[in-house]
Design an enzyme around this catalytic site. Structure first.
Site, short mmCIF file in Angstrom:
data_model
loop_
_atom_site.label_atom_id
_atom_site.label_comp_id
_atom_site.label_asym_id
_atom_site.label_seq_id
_atom_site.Cartn_x
_atom_site.Cartn_y
_atom_site.Cartn_z
N GLU A 1 -9.37 6.09 7.30
CA GLU A 1 -7.98 6.09 6.99
C GLU A 1 -7.86 8.27 6.34
O GLU A 1 -6.94 8.26 6.59
CB GLU A 1 -7.37 5.27 6.23
CG GLU A 1 -7.54 4.24 7.48
CD GLU A 1 -7.13 2.61 5.86
OE1 GLU A 1 -7.58 2.17 4.86
OE2 GLU A 1 -5.98 2.33 6.96
N ARG A 12 0.50 -1.31 0.27
CA ARG A 12 -0.02 0.32 0.12
C ARG A 12 0.65 1.65 -0.38
O ARG A 12 0.71 2.41 -0.68
CB ARG A 12 -1.42 0.01 0.92
CG ARG A 12 -1.93 1.04 0.90
CD ARG A 12 -3.52 0.83 2.18
NE ARG A 12 -4.33 -0.44 1.38
CZ ARG A 12 -5.07 0.47 0.86
NH1 ARG A 12 -5.55 1.85 0.04
NH2 ARG A 12 -6.15 -0.23 0.70
N1 MTE Z 1 -11.64 6.10 14.84
C1 MTE Z 1 -11.75 5.49 16.23
N2 MTE Z 1 -12.53 6.46 16.60
N3 MTE Z 1 -11.15 4.51 16.33
C2 MTE Z 1 -10.22 3.83 16.13
O1 MTE Z 1 -9.83 2.66 16.11
N4 MTE Z 1 -9.67 3.33 13.23
C3 MTE Z 1 -9.45 3.99 12.38
C4 MTE Z 1 -11.14 4.67 11.93
N5 MTE Z 1 -11.08 5.81 12.39
C5 MTE Z 1 -9.91 3.80 14.36
C6 MTE Z 1 -11.31 5.28 14.03
C7 MTE Z 1 -9.34 2.25 10.99
S1 MTE Z 1 -7.33 2.44 11.11
C8 MTE Z 1 -9.46 2.45 10.31
S2 MTE Z 1 -9.51 0.69 9.05
C9 MTE Z 1 -11.32 2.77 10.29
O2 MTE Z 1 -11.62 3.62 11.14
C10 MTE Z 1 -12.25 1.52 10.72
O3 MTE Z 1 -13.38 1.71 10.62
P1 MTE Z 1 -14.56 1.50 9.19
O4 MTE Z 1 -14.40 0.78 7.89
O5 MTE Z 1 -15.69 1.48 9.85
O6 MTE Z 1 -14.50 3.28 8.96
N1 HPA Z 2 -5.76 -2.28 4.38
C1 HPA Z 2 -6.72 -2.62 5.92
N2 HPA Z 2 -6.52 -3.62 7.12
C2 HPA Z 2 -5.46 -4.79 5.48
C3 HPA Z 2 -5.62 -4.93 4.07
C4 HPA Z 2 -5.63 -3.17 4.13
O1 HPA Z 2 -4.90 -2.56 2.75
N3 HPA Z 2 -5.05 -5.98 3.51
C5 HPA Z 2 -4.68 -6.87 4.67
N4 HPA Z 2 -5.40 -6.54 5.96
MO1 MOS Z 3 -7.25 0.50 9.57
S1 MOS Z 3 -5.28 0.63 9.76
O1 MOS Z 3 -6.98 -0.22 7.89
O2 MOS Z 3 -7.87 -0.79 10.75
#
Ligand code: MTE
Ligand code: HPA
Ligand code: MOS
Length: 772
Positions: free
Chosen positions: A723, A320
């Site tokens: 993210e 990535r």
């Molecule tokens: N927001 C909060 N409050 N706490 C978290 O741990 N994790 C982040 C983001 N926002 C996180 C957060 C990460 S790394 C990801 S991948 C996404 O939330 C995952 O949730 P979603 O796919 O439902 O957005």
């Molecule tokens: N993003 C986050 N988590 C993951 C991914 C990715 O692309 N692939 C496997 N785990």
């Molecule tokens: Mo988020 S780093 O894809 O949990």
């Protein structure tokens, strides 16, 4: 919004996080709050105090002599396979058998009547080992001839060598980018309850319940159907709980089965920080060729990452990084290589952005280099190199960028932030201010949405309508504070046309939805929202059929609207209609499913369409630095971020603000520091500084691009938000860079490494002052 006025809590409206009140009043249940059954035991990890060694033996005599200690768990107690790697077979043992791979590596667990006893007793083990030489960072690892932890990736398009030869300008450089600790409020925790036969139930705080289930089964040597993993919510995950909970689940489950008693394991903060993986730090070598206007002609980049001792998720993370090494810019000729280096450090893992931020910051460094070389405003260099529509739109991985809204988005932010005027004012200020210097930067983000492991892009849901008209919602995603459950419940509420309050949000459990993916890659709502909608549609189809047959009307005369069901001329309250459907023996439960369309990826060729779509954003930050101390503050940040058609603007704004600050922390004050012995010295909030509320920008204007709509058919045309806004923090880093550059009249790119701690800012100022 007109179509939504009829119910409370529909999509595209501001609905509070379903647990908001419980979060702030302390009534939200976390794993540690579960009432313990009689006789629960507590486990604590014993760890190594050497970075690399041959493990000869461990003497537990003193440990076992402590009153209250029940026993220890070592590699010999693993009944199944001693391996919890999420990606490679036999790559990551629960406990090692012959080689210690990093300082702080868990070697055994002590199990005792109380946590305090287990924790103190763990210190008493005598570990016998023969030290080996170690390599801590990617460069030392390369010099020591260490292997890659997983196969590197190469992306290539055009002819880099030819373009470099003819290019009028070429810049080579190296950038070091530090890692980051997740610093979730709730640390790792697992609680296992043994059942009859093979069975075990594990409550824990994981983003990936299905993987934890499969790992526990693998380690116990039982089929997956013997293991249940439950997660009600996490107190933050940020990627740190995608794979790292496997260890704690495995230890709790092994001990629970060994003594047939419930077992809980919860490391303290120092152990959480030393024994579990973090964001990968990178050493990036770049070679960029450009024309005299500042247009990029060729990019050659090599991305070496500190992966730690095992593969974990380092393959997809370093992939990535390459997928984002273009950020928003078209590279006519490009060659990118990843170097996922094995090191004698904790195995690094997922962290918000998942390698993407490390790629994006390399692109932004190259833009900066060109701006200083040509003497232009970096924003002009950025715009000159943006992906275009129709041409100049192919990424290094051969996916076309067809949905870019950056021209408009950046244009709007440039206006509303008054970037141009303020930049002129700042340059004037810096001329007359001897000690305080200011900087400003406007940086864009483009982030690819989908798991690059294509098979991960699937989700399931289970929806029940009980015969009183109340609705039970379950899906495979996990709640970590991001508001996933709230958004999915909004979607279900709208589909049934009932108020949000009628939907019961329930814990994630492997018993209800099998084979789920991690809640990660920002795709939680995209995937689970669609799966839940699919389940609702199945139930509604049966209900419409029942109503049209029973009332003798056409199916299109059955309309769900505002907590009621209209059938021809009749209007029934939702619950009365449901009661009738139940009595007529209509099935009121359905399992939904979704898989993302259009995506494909051939890693060997480095070509495909790994991402369903892109999310965009931009931020503009102004900083002031003190050139005598290196201290700084963020005066103002303006953000304009794209979430498509927002499912819930207030939650999305919260995600944007939180992500910005976390990104800023990564690039400014959060510094991981290992000593020569390989010991992580920054292993508590006392030595590892995340941004405080007082570190936020003094003025902080955050807006969603409310005119944006996802071109792809995502849930309600929304876009993922978890993210992408993390990388908005880069504008602070680039603004610091400009403030530093001012001491040498902007003649030279300051080449700040990250994090730009006050010490690094001061050293860069010093270096530039001496070079003039
Ligand atoms: N927001 C909060 N409050 N706490 C978290 O741990 N994790 C982040 C983001 N926002 C996180 C957060 C990460 S790394 C990801 S991948 C996404 O939330 C995952 O949730 P979603 O796919 O439902 O957005
Ligand atoms: N993003 C986050 N988590 C993951 C991914 C990715 O692309 N692939 C496997 N785990
Ligand atoms: Mo988020 S780093 O894809 O949990």
């Amino acid at each position: 919004m007109k179509d939504n006025v009829s119910i409370i809590g529909a999509p595209h409206t501001n609905v509070n996080h379903d647990s908001a009140v419980k979060h702030v009043t302390g009534r939200a249940d976390y794993t540690d709050d579960i009432a313990l059954p009689e006789g629960t035991l507590h486990a604590y990890l014993g760890v190594s105090d050497v970075a690399h060694a041959k493990l000869i033996g461990i003497d537990f005599a003193d440990v076992l002599a402590v009153p209250g200690v029940v026993g220890v768990i070592t590699a010999n107690d693993v009944p199944g396979v001693n391996d919890i790697s999420p990606t490679h077979l036999n790559d990551e043992p629960v406990f090692p058998t012959d080689t210690i791979q990093f300082h702080g590596q868990p070697l055994f667990a002590v199990v005792a009547e109380t946590r305090d006893i287990a924790r103190r007793a763990a210190e008493l083990a005598k570990i016998e080992y023969k030290a080996l030489s170690h390599a801590l960072d990617p460069i030392a690892a390369q010099e020591a001839g260490y292997p890659h932890v997983t196969a590197p990736l190469k992306l290539e398009r055009g002819n880099v060598d030819a373009a470099q030869e003819t290019a009028p300008n070429r810049i080579k450089g190296r950038m070091r980018v530090g890692g980051q600790d997740h610093m979730y409020l709730e640390g790792h925790i697992a609680f296992a309850l043994p059942g009859e036969d093979d069975d075990v139930v594990v409550h824990c705080s994981t983003q990936h319940p299905s993987e934890a289930q499969h790992m526990v089964a693998h380690v116990l040597g039982v089929p997956s159907n013997a293991v249940v993993v439950n997660v009600r919510r996490m107190g933050g995950g940020f990627g740190g709980k995608e794979s790292q909970m496997n260890l704690f689940c495995a230890v709790a489950a092994i001990a629970a089965k060994k003594w047939n008693r419930a077992v809980k394991i919860r490391p303290d903060r120092d152990q959480d920080m030393t024994a579990t993986g973090k964001r990968h730090d990178f050493v990036i070598d770049y070679d960029v060729a450009h024309d005299d206007d500042g247009r990029i002609q060729a990019v050659d980049g090599c991305f070496a990452a500190r992966c730690g001792y095992s593969a974990d998720l380092s393959g997809p993370v370093t992939d990535r990084a390459l997928f984002h090494a273009d950020n928003a810019y078209f590279y006519p000729n490009v060659r990118l290589n990843s170097r996922p280096m094995k090191t004698n450090t904790v195995s690094n893992t997922a962290f918000r952005g998942f390698g993407g931020p490390q790629g994006v910051i390399a692109a932004e460094r190259m833009i900066e280099e060109i701006a200083y070389a040509t003497g232009k405003d970096p924003l002009d260099i950025r715009k000159l190199n943006f992906y275009g529509s129709g041409e100049r739109n192919i990424t290094p991985y051969h996916q076309k960028v067809e949905d870019s809204i950056l021209d408009r988005l950046v244009g709007e932010l440039e206006e509303t932030s008054q970037y141009r005027q303020r930049r002129q004012d700042i340059i004037a200020f810096n001329k007359t201010s001897a000690i305080l210097k200011k900087g400003i930067a406007l940086t864009p983000v483009k982030f690819g949405i989908s798991f690059t492991a294509t098979w991960y892009n699937q989700a399931g849901a289970l929806v029940h309508v009980y015969n009183d008209g109340s609705i039970h919602l379950n899906h495979g995603g996990t709640e970590m504070g991001q508001g996933l459950n709230t958004k999915v419940a909004q979607v279900v509420a709208e589909a049934f046309q009932v108020d949000f309050s009628r939907i019961k949000i329930t814990k994630t459990t492997t018993e209800k939805v099998p084979n789920t993916s991690a809640t990660a890659a920002s795709s939680g709502t995209d995937l689970n929202g669609m799966a839940a909608l699919n389940a609702v549609e199945q139930i509604k189809e049966r209900l419409v059929k029942f109503a049209s047959e029973t009332w003798g009307v056409a199916p299109n005369e059955v309309v769900f609207l505002a907590n009621q069901v209209h059938i021809g001329q009749d209007v029934l309250p939702f619950e009365a209609f449901i009661k009738q459907a139940y009595l007529a023996r209509v099935q009121l439960s359905a399992a939904g499913f979704y898989k993302t369309p259009k995506i494909h990826w051939d890693r060997a060729k480095g070509q495909g369409r790994p991402f369903y779509y892109y999310a965009y954003g931009a931020s503009c930050s102004e900083v002031t630095i003190d050139t005598l101390t290196g201290e700084y503050r963020v005066e103002r940040t303006d953000v304009l971020h794209d979430v498509g058609r927002s499912l819930n603007p207030v939650l999305d704004k919260g995600q944007v603000e939180g992500a910005f600050l976390q990104g800023m922390g990564w690039l400014t004050t959060e510094e991981l520091w290992w000593d020569d012995a390989g010991r992580l010295r920054t292993h508590a909030p006392s030595t590892y500084k995340i941004p405080l509320a007082s570190d936020r920008p003094r003025i902080f204007n955050v807006k969603l691009a409310d005119w944006s709509e996802n071109r792809e058919l995502t849930i309600k045309r929304s876009k993922a938000v978890g993210e992408p806004p993390f990388m908005l923090g880069i504008s602070v880093f680039e603004a610091l860079s400009m403030a530093v550059a001012s001491v040498a009249d902007y003649r030279e790119c300051p080449r700040l490494d990250a994090p730009a701690t006050p010490e690094r800012v001061l050293m860069a100022v010093d270096r530039l002052q001496k070079s003039t």
